[in-house]
Design a protein around this motif. Structure first.
Motif, PDB file in Angstrom:
ATOM      1  N   GLY A  37      16.022   3.922 -13.563  1.00 18.23           N
ATOM      2  CA  GLY A  37      16.191   4.851 -12.450  1.00 18.23           C
ATOM      3  C   GLY A  37      14.980   4.872 -11.539  1.00 18.23           C
ATOM      4  N   MET A  38      13.790   4.812 -12.123  1.00 16.60           N
ATOM      5  CA  MET A  38      12.553   4.791 -11.333  1.00 16.60           C
ATOM      6  C   MET A  38      12.444   3.493 -10.540  1.00 16.60           C
ATOM      7  N   ALA A  39      12.809   2.388 -11.172  1.00 17.90           N
ATOM      8  CA  ALA A  39      12.766   1.092 -10.483  1.00 17.90           C
ATOM      9  C   ALA A  39      13.731   1.065  -9.307  1.00 17.90           C
ATOM     10  N   GLN A  40      14.895   1.655  -9.473  1.00 12.44           N
ATOM     11  CA  GLN A  40      15.885   1.674  -8.388  1.00 12.44           C
ATOM     12  C   GLN A  40      15.379   2.490  -7.201  1.00 12.44           C
ATOM     13  N   LYS A  41      14.724   3.607  -7.481  1.00 13.28           N
ATOM     14  CA  LYS A  41      14.169   4.422  -6.392  1.00 13.28           C
ATOM     15  C   LYS A  41      13.091   3.658  -5.641  1.00 13.28           C
ATOM     16  N   LEU A  42      12.198   3.012  -6.409  1.00 13.56           N
ATOM     17  CA  LEU A  42      11.109   2.285  -5.767  1.00 13.56           C
ATOM     18  C   LEU A  42      11.627   1.064  -5.022  1.00 13.56           C
ATOM     19  N   GLN A  43      12.635   0.388  -5.559  1.00  9.74           N
ATOM     20  CA  GLN A  43      13.192  -0.770  -4.862  1.00  9.74           C
ATOM     21  C   GLN A  43      13.850  -0.348  -3.554  1.00  9.74           C
ATOM     22  N   HIS A  44      14.464   0.808  -3.567  1.00 10.00           N
ATOM     23  CA  HIS A  44      15.067   1.298  -2.320  1.00 10.00           C
ATOM     24  C   HIS A  44      13.989   1.497  -1.251  1.00 10.00           C
ATOM     25  N   VAL A  45      12.852   2.055  -1.664  1.00 13.68           N
ATOM     26  CA  VAL A  45      11.728   2.219  -0.732  1.00 13.68           C
ATOM     27  C   VAL A  45      11.295   0.855  -0.190  1.00 13.68           C
ATOM     28  N   PHE A  46      11.170  -0.115  -1.104  1.00 15.92           N
ATOM     29  CA  PHE A  46      10.738  -1.458  -0.686  1.00 15.92           C
ATOM     30  C   PHE A  46      11.723  -2.098   0.276  1.00 15.92           C
TER      31      PHE A  46
ATOM     32  N   LYS B  67      20.169  -6.365   0.593  1.00 17.77           N
ATOM     33  CA  LYS B  67      19.347  -5.857  -0.502  1.00 17.77           C
ATOM     34  C   LYS B  67      19.272  -4.338  -0.478  1.00 17.77           C
ATOM     35  N   VAL B  68      19.164  -3.779   0.726  1.00 10.23           N
ATOM     36  CA  VAL B  68      19.143  -2.319   0.851  1.00 10.23           C
ATOM     37  C   VAL B  68      20.453  -1.729   0.333  1.00 10.23           C
ATOM     38  N   LEU B  69      21.563  -2.347   0.748  1.00 12.40           N
ATOM     39  CA  LEU B  69      22.869  -1.868   0.308  1.00 12.40           C
ATOM     40  C   LEU B  69      23.027  -2.012  -1.202  1.00 12.40           C
ATOM     41  N   GLU B  70      22.545  -3.134  -1.744  1.00 10.05           N
ATOM     42  CA  GLU B  70      22.616  -3.332  -3.195  1.00 10.05           C
ATOM     43  C   GLU B  70      21.804  -2.266  -3.924  1.00 10.05           C
ATOM     44  N   SER B  71      20.626  -1.970  -3.368  1.00 12.38           N
ATOM     45  CA  SER B  71      19.781  -0.947  -3.976  1.00 12.38           C
ATOM     46  C   SER B  71      20.476   0.410  -3.946  1.00 12.38           C
ATOM     47  N   LYS B  72      21.073   0.742  -2.778  1.00 11.60           N
ATOM     48  CA  LYS B  72      21.791   2.010  -2.675  1.00 11.60           C
ATOM     49  C   LYS B  72      22.983   2.048  -3.633  1.00 11.60           C
ATOM     50  N   LEU B  73      23.662   0.910  -3.751  1.00 11.95           N
ATOM     51  CA  LEU B  73      24.809   0.832  -4.649  1.00 11.95           C
ATOM     52  C   LEU B  73      24.375   1.020  -6.094  1.00 11.95           C
ATOM     53  N   ASP B  74      23.247   0.391  -6.457  1.00 15.07           N
ATOM     54  CA  ASP B  74      22.715   0.561  -7.814  1.00 15.07           C
ATOM     55  C   ASP B  74      22.374   2.018  -8.089  1.00 15.07           C
ATOM     56  N   MET B  75      21.760   2.673  -7.104  1.00 14.71           N
ATOM     57  CA  MET B  75      21.404   4.074  -7.269  1.00 14.71           C
ATOM     58  C   MET B  75      22.657   4.939  -7.398  1.00 14.71           C
TER      59      MET B  75
ATOM     60  N   GLU C  40       0.827  -1.201   0.000  1.00 12.69           N
ATOM     61  CA  GLU C  40       0.000   0.000   0.000  1.00 12.69           C
ATOM     62  C   GLU C  40       0.863   1.254   0.000  1.00 12.69           C
ATOM     63  N   VAL C  41       1.951   1.216   0.741  1.00 12.40           N
ATOM     64  CA  VAL C  41       2.871   2.358   0.764  1.00 12.40           C
ATOM     65  C   VAL C  41       3.474   2.576  -0.623  1.00 12.40           C
ATOM     66  N   MET C  42       3.858   1.494  -1.282  1.00 10.35           N
ATOM     67  CA  MET C  42       4.466   1.602  -2.610  1.00 10.35           C
ATOM     68  C   MET C  42       3.472   2.124  -3.644  1.00 10.35           C
ATOM     69  N   LEU C  43       2.177   1.865  -3.403  1.00 13.11           N
ATOM     70  CA  LEU C  43       1.145   2.342  -4.319  1.00 13.11           C
ATOM     71  C   LEU C  43       0.616   3.719  -3.923  1.00 13.11           C
TER      72      LEU C  43
END
Length: 226
Positions: A88-97, A137-145, A9-12
């Protein structure tokens, strides 16, 4: 699984709509004319489908839920070029997740009989592993960003260099054109001066002829009188 419902719900939520909207509904390759999408992506997934599966009780553990959410992003990374806006949008949203997911714990496996001490140790171990996995996963997401930001900066630098080079080339062209125009102006001025001299000379000659003719006529008249 209530925590997972809260995450979806937060992601939506409209707070993330700027970069989450491409992942709201199933990808319709026909509408956007990407006929090779289903050749490359064998298992499409989107947030709307995940929410429906959640409501139908499809997920037996939070890891199953997380796998589907991450599938949304991995499909995007697989299909699109790393420098596209969608990635770029997917990376931002994945970081939130990943940040939200790191705050919840996996559920115990049902129908497994152990003594209390063993169960506690296993649950504690599973929780620790789950927390470590989520943190990774959080670190990977941050690294991707971070890599995405670096790539964007490098690309912008390359574009700026290209723009500067283009400006320098245009300056050189304009400099040559100005030089040619100055030379043409000097030529036209010289031609104009030459034309003016010739015109004055013709006028002077004409006036000279006009002065000469009356004298001759006067002389002839005088002789006739005598």
């Amino acid at each position: 699984m209530d925590a997972c419902k809260n995450i979806i719900e937060v992601m939506l939520n409209k707070e993330h709509v700027a970069y989450a909207w491409p992942f709201y509904k199933p990808f319709d390759a026909d509408i956007v004319d990407l006929t090779d999408y289903h050749d490359k992506i064998k298992k499409p997934m989107d947030l709307g489908t995940i929410r429906l599966k959640m409501e139908d009780g499809h997920y037996s553990s939070v890891l199953d839920f997380a796998n589907d959410v991450r599938l949304v992003f991995s499909n995007c990374y697989k299909y699109y070029h790393p420098r596209t806006d969608f990635v770029g949008m997917a990376q931002k949203l994945q970081h939130v997740f990943e940040v939200l997911f790191a705050e919840i714990r996996d559920e115990p496996v049902p129908n497994v009989v152990h003594d209390t001490h063993t169960q506690d140790n296993m649950h504690h171990g599973e929780s620790d592993l789950h927390d470590d996995y989520a943190k990774i996963k959080v670190l990977e997401s941050k690294l991707d960003m971070t890599f995405s930001t670096i790539n964007t900066l490098v690309e912008n630098k390359r574009k700026l260099k290209a723009i500067k080079r283009s400006i320098d080339e245009q300056k050189l062209v304009l400099k040559n054109e100005i030089s040619d125009l100055k030379a043409e102006l000097k030529r036209l001025q010289a031609v104009s001066k030459a034309d003016e001299r010739r015109r004055r000379q013709r006028l002077s000659n004409l006036l000279g002829q006009m002065d000469l003719n009356p004298s001759e006529e006067s002389s002839s008249s005088f002789e006739g009188d005598v």
